[in-house]
Design an enzyme around this catalytic site. Structure first.
Site, PDB file in Angstrom:
ATOM      1  CB  SER A  69      -0.987  -0.053   1.173  1.00 13.00           C
ATOM      2  OG  SER A  69      -2.026   0.873   1.013  1.00 13.00           O
ATOM      3  CE  LYS A  94      -5.397  -2.267  -0.317  1.00 12.99           C
ATOM      4  NZ  LYS A  94      -5.990  -0.993  -0.563  1.00 12.99           N
TER       5      LYS A  94
END
Length: 170
Positions: A69, A94
């Site tokens: 992320s 991600k």
């Protein structure tokens, strides 16, 4: 001397923090593009006037499959803007932005609303950030205890980064 950012098993965090931290290493550079479902790009740039790391300082970022992320947004920006060499193994991948909506019955609805791509246009979602050097690194069993970086040739890695960035700009 070099900066070693060990982001292994760092699941990310706040997206805006990744953009802000990027500003400590680079001034007014593209950190990521956010693409909505119509592939409309919204660029996010690092801040001006916050750089604390000299351009001549070497930066190495360690990643692994647990790096995800916002960590991938930061690492991708540092790499694509020729500010860091990536070591370790491929990150998680991600790269989606999701909105969470609370429903009247107490449940929730999660919708994917956009995705992140690196400054060079590399999709993070499902692909991750690939290291420049696939290196098996000793895993930290005790948080806060540093890993041994004595076997890493930072000058060689810095030269590799310079070569990659020179080739990119041709």
């Amino acid at each position: 001397n070099a900066y070693v950012l060990d982001l292994r098993s760092n699941g990310g965090g706040a997206f805006q923090s990744a953009v802000e931290i990027s500003g400590l290493f680079m001034e007014d550079k593209l950190v990521t593009n956010v693409l909505d479902s119509n592939s409309v790009e919204m660029p996010f740039r690092s801040m001006k006037g916050n750089v604390v790391i000299d351009d001549t300082d070497k930066v190495v970022i360690w990643l692994d499959g647990g790096s995800a992320s916002a960590t991938e947004v930061f690492s991708g920006a540092m790499h694509d803007q020729c500010k860091a060499v990536i070591l370790g193994s491929k990150s998680f991948g991600k790269g989606l932005i999701q909105a969470v909506y609370g429903l009247k019955n107490g449940s929730g609805l999660v919708l994917t609303v956009a995705r992140y791509v690196t400054p060079n246009g590399i999709e993070i979602q499902g692909y991750g950030i690939k290291p420049d050097f696939d290196v098996k690194l000793p895993y930290l069993l005790i948080p806060g205890i540093s890993s041994d970086t004595s076997q890493i040739d930072f000058n060689s890695m810095s030269s590799s980064l310079s070569s990659m960035c020179t080739a990119k700009n041709l």
